[in-house]
Design an enzyme around this catalytic site. Sequence first.
Site, PDB file in Angstrom:
ATOM      1  N   ASP A 122       8.456  44.021  -4.013  1.00 44.62           N
ATOM      2  CA  ASP A 122       8.790  44.264  -2.609  1.00 44.62           C
ATOM      3  C   ASP A 122       9.382  42.989  -2.027  1.00 44.62           C
ATOM      4  OD1 ASP A 122       7.943  46.924  -2.497  1.00 44.62           O
ATOM      5  OD2 ASP A 122       5.890  46.370  -1.993  1.00 44.62           O
ATOM      6  N   ASP A 140      11.687  52.123  -1.541  1.00 47.27           N
ATOM      7  CA  ASP A 140      10.837  52.660  -0.474  1.00 47.27           C
ATOM      8  C   ASP A 140      11.690  53.212   0.663  1.00 47.27           C
ATOM      9  OD1 ASP A 140       8.595  51.748  -1.905  1.00 47.27           O
ATOM     10  OD2 ASP A 140       8.575  49.842  -0.832  1.00 47.27           O
TER      11      ASP A 140
END
EC number: 3.4.23.36
Length: 166
Positions: A122, A140
Amino acid sequence: MRQEQTLFSRPLPIALFILIALAADQFIKYLVEAYLPFQQGVPVMPMLALYRTYNYGVAFSMLSGMEGWFIVGIRLAVVTFVLWLWRRTPKDRFFAHLGYAMIIAGALGNLVDRLLFGYVIDYILFYTATWSFAVFNLADSFITVGAGAIILDELLQAKKERSLKL
């Protein structure tokens, strides 16, 4: 009456979209791994920073204590279910098919990370002086925007059906 086929209701365009989205996700994650310091914010603009971290769970680090193969199984089940929905959805529902393609691409992008590294990379952080959102990635974003496209399609379909009844 023959239904009009939308672009992403056909197998080849959806497969190409998914492959391109997956390649973009993985290329960006490669760059993040190569050049972004671990868990150090790099401001991009007010309230937005690049911040490399690892997610050992699923969304918002939920299930981070679970066995990795369990999470892989969940991701594969999600992809299978979304493919099933894609096949069952009428071919004229553009936003639904686009949303399914985005969700599949995002799920596969995070699945590749999980299989290669045991975690998901991330790197996008929204924040203020007193608050920060969960760190996330392009995959995402595909999943979130894809879900929004499906909801939009449902709302447009409901409006269309109401107008036909009048």
